[in-house]
Motif scaffolding. Sequence first.
Motif, PDB file in Angstrom:
ATOM      1  N   ILE A   9       0.842  -1.211   0.000  1.00 45.28           N
ATOM      2  CA  ILE A   9       0.000   0.000   0.000  1.00 45.28           C
ATOM      3  C   ILE A   9       0.873   1.257   0.000  1.00 45.28           C
ATOM      4  CG2 ILE A   9      -0.275   0.246   2.492  1.00 45.28           C
ATOM      5  CD1 ILE A   9      -3.027   0.731  -0.132  1.00 45.28           C
ATOM      6  N   GLU A  10       2.132   1.114   0.407  1.00 41.86           N
ATOM      7  CA  GLU A  10       3.046   2.251   0.410  1.00 41.86           C
ATOM      8  C   GLU A  10       3.333   2.772  -1.000  1.00 41.86           C
ATOM      9  OE1 GLU A  10       6.437   1.027   2.672  1.00 41.86           O
ATOM     10  OE2 GLU A  10       5.229   0.743   4.480  1.00 41.86           O
ATOM     11  N   ALA A  11       2.920   2.023  -2.017  1.00 40.62           N
ATOM     12  CA  ALA A  11       3.077   2.500  -3.392  1.00 40.62           C
ATOM     13  C   ALA A  11       2.364   3.834  -3.573  1.00 40.62           C
ATOM     14  CB  ALA A  11       2.536   1.467  -4.383  1.00 40.62           C
ATOM     15  N   GLU A  12       1.331   4.068  -2.789  1.00 42.84           N
ATOM     16  CA  GLU A  12       0.597   5.345  -2.893  1.00 42.84           C
ATOM     17  C   GLU A  12       1.503   6.538  -2.625  1.00 42.84           C
ATOM     18  OE1 GLU A  12      -2.322   6.415  -4.027  1.00 42.84           O
ATOM     19  OE2 GLU A  12      -2.667   4.369  -4.659  1.00 42.84           O
ATOM     20  N   ASN A  13       2.585   6.334  -1.885  1.00 47.84           N
ATOM     21  CA  ASN A  13       3.535   7.422  -1.638  1.00 47.84           C
ATOM     22  C   ASN A  13       4.168   7.913  -2.935  1.00 47.84           C
ATOM     23  OD1 ASN A  13       3.047   7.154   1.106  1.00 47.84           O
ATOM     24  ND2 ASN A  13       4.803   5.819   1.426  1.00 47.84           N
ATOM     25  N   TRP A  14       4.175   7.076  -3.979  1.00 47.92           N
ATOM     26  CA  TRP A  14       4.774   7.420  -5.266  1.00 47.92           C
ATOM     27  C   TRP A  14       3.730   7.858  -6.290  1.00 47.92           C
ATOM     28  CZ3 TRP A  14       9.814   7.851  -4.993  1.00 47.92           C
ATOM     29  CH2 TRP A  14      10.486   7.156  -3.998  1.00 47.92           C
ATOM     30  N   TRP A  23      -3.966  -1.580 -11.966  1.00 51.64           N
ATOM     31  CA  TRP A  23      -3.504  -2.704 -11.156  1.00 51.64           C
ATOM     32  C   TRP A  23      -2.021  -2.985 -11.397  1.00 51.64           C
ATOM     33  CZ3 TRP A  23      -1.642  -7.632 -12.409  1.00 51.64           C
ATOM     34  CH2 TRP A  23      -1.598  -8.527 -11.348  1.00 51.64           C
ATOM     35  N   GLY A  24      -1.583  -2.976 -12.645  1.00 51.51           N
ATOM     36  CA  GLY A  24      -0.191  -3.262 -12.973  1.00 51.51           C
ATOM     37  C   GLY A  24       0.781  -2.292 -12.334  1.00 51.51           C
ATOM     38  N   TRP A  25       0.395  -1.048 -12.204  1.00 49.84           N
ATOM     39  CA  TRP A  25       1.252  -0.048 -11.558  1.00 49.84           C
ATOM     40  C   TRP A  25       1.515  -0.443 -10.108  1.00 49.84           C
ATOM     41  CZ3 TRP A  25       0.923   3.369  -7.456  1.00 49.84           C
ATOM     42  CH2 TRP A  25       1.835   4.422  -7.444  1.00 49.84           C
ATOM     43  N   TYR A  26       0.456  -0.829  -9.408  1.00 47.53           N
ATOM     44  CA  TYR A  26       0.602  -1.250  -8.012  1.00 47.53           C
ATOM     45  C   TYR A  26       1.431  -2.536  -7.917  1.00 47.53           C
ATOM     46  CZ  TYR A  26      -2.876   2.242  -6.848  1.00 47.53           C
ATOM     47  OH  TYR A  26      -3.542   3.424  -6.679  1.00 47.53           O
ATOM     48  N   MET A  27       1.212  -3.459  -8.843  1.00 43.25           N
ATOM     49  CA  MET A  27       1.930  -4.722  -8.788  1.00 43.25           C
ATOM     50  C   MET A  27       3.422  -4.547  -9.057  1.00 43.25           C
ATOM     51  SD  MET A  27       0.089  -6.967  -7.520  1.00 43.25           S
ATOM     52  CE  MET A  27       1.469  -8.080  -7.546  1.00 43.25           C
ATOM     53  N   ARG A  28       3.796  -3.624  -9.906  1.00 44.45           N
ATOM     54  CA  ARG A  28       5.225  -3.376 -10.128  1.00 44.45           C
ATOM     55  C   ARG A  28       5.896  -2.956  -8.824  1.00 44.45           C
ATOM     56  NH1 ARG A  28       3.156  -1.609 -14.953  1.00 44.45           N
ATOM     57  NH2 ARG A  28       3.134   0.579 -14.361  1.00 44.45           N
ATOM     58  N   HIS A  29       5.202  -2.141  -8.040  1.00 47.07           N
ATOM     59  CA  HIS A  29       5.743  -1.751  -6.730  1.00 47.07           C
ATOM     60  C   HIS A  29       5.789  -2.949  -5.786  1.00 47.07           C
ATOM     61  CE1 HIS A  29       6.146   2.600  -7.253  1.00 47.07           C
ATOM     62  NE2 HIS A  29       5.107   2.489  -8.069  1.00 47.07           N
ATOM     63  N   ALA A  30       4.729  -3.741  -5.771  1.00 47.68           N
ATOM     64  CA  ALA A  30       4.677  -4.906  -4.893  1.00 47.68           C
ATOM     65  C   ALA A  30       5.765  -5.919  -5.265  1.00 47.68           C
ATOM     66  CB  ALA A  30       3.297  -5.556  -4.959  1.00 47.68           C
ATOM     67  N   ARG A  50      -5.556 -11.744  -6.771  1.00 47.89           N
ATOM     68  CA  ARG A  50      -4.655 -11.943  -7.914  1.00 47.89           C
ATOM     69  C   ARG A  50      -3.245 -11.458  -7.567  1.00 47.89           C
ATOM     70  NH1 ARG A  50      -5.204  -9.025 -13.760  1.00 47.89           N
ATOM     71  NH2 ARG A  50      -5.707  -7.309 -12.383  1.00 47.89           N
ATOM     72  N   GLY A  51      -3.134 -10.313  -6.917  1.00 42.88           N
ATOM     73  CA  GLY A  51      -1.828  -9.774  -6.554  1.00 42.88           C
ATOM     74  C   GLY A  51      -1.111 -10.638  -5.530  1.00 42.88           C
ATOM     75  N   ALA A  52      -1.829 -11.082  -4.503  1.00 39.96           N
ATOM     76  CA  ALA A  52      -1.210 -11.933  -3.483  1.00 39.96           C
ATOM     77  C   ALA A  52      -0.766 -13.265  -4.075  1.00 39.96           C
ATOM     78  CB  ALA A  52      -2.172 -12.149  -2.322  1.00 39.96           C
ATOM     79  N   ARG A  53      -1.549 -13.802  -4.996  1.00 43.83           N
ATOM     80  CA  ARG A  53      -1.134 -15.054  -5.647  1.00 43.83           C
ATOM     81  C   ARG A  53       0.144 -14.853  -6.449  1.00 43.83           C
ATOM     82  NH1 ARG A  53      -6.656 -15.347  -7.089  1.00 43.83           N
ATOM     83  NH2 ARG A  53      -6.049 -15.078  -9.267  1.00 43.83           N
ATOM     84  N   LEU A  54       0.268 -13.712  -7.097  1.00 46.01           N
ATOM     85  CA  LEU A  54       1.483 -13.411  -7.853  1.00 46.01           C
ATOM     86  C   LEU A  54       2.675 -13.254  -6.905  1.00 46.01           C
ATOM     87  CD1 LEU A  54       2.899 -12.835 -10.504  1.00 46.01           C
ATOM     88  CD2 LEU A  54       2.051 -10.494 -10.383  1.00 46.01           C
ATOM     89  N   GLU A  55       2.475 -12.547  -5.794  1.00 47.10           N
ATOM     90  CA  GLU A  55       3.544 -12.405  -4.805  1.00 47.10           C
ATOM     91  C   GLU A  55       3.954 -13.777  -4.258  1.00 47.10           C
ATOM     92  OE1 GLU A  55       2.219  -7.979  -3.266  1.00 47.10           O
ATOM     93  OE2 GLU A  55       1.705  -9.735  -2.075  1.00 47.10           O
TER      94      GLU A  55
END
Length: 75
Positions: A9-14, A23-30, A50-55
């Motif tokens: 969620i800290e991606a919001e700082n950027w 979604w892809g923007w957030y996932m690149r940070h994750a 979907r994001g947690a499964r990718l992580e």
Amino acid sequence: YGHEVLNPIEAENWNATGKPMPWGWYMRHAIRMALRAEGIALLPGWERSRGARLEWQIGSELGLDIRDFADWAVA
């Protein structure tokens, strides 16, 4: 407990736009965070994200220590 938490969620700082990003923007940070991590803490219901499964997949392939969040809290 001696762990530094990396929270996607800290991606919001950027996010200078003030608007939700794709979604892809957030996932690149994750994914960048997962690459820096020594382990991954899974929250309840992660299987439906979907994001947690990718992580999880990335962490598994990299041999990271992957546990339920509750298991990290007692370690």
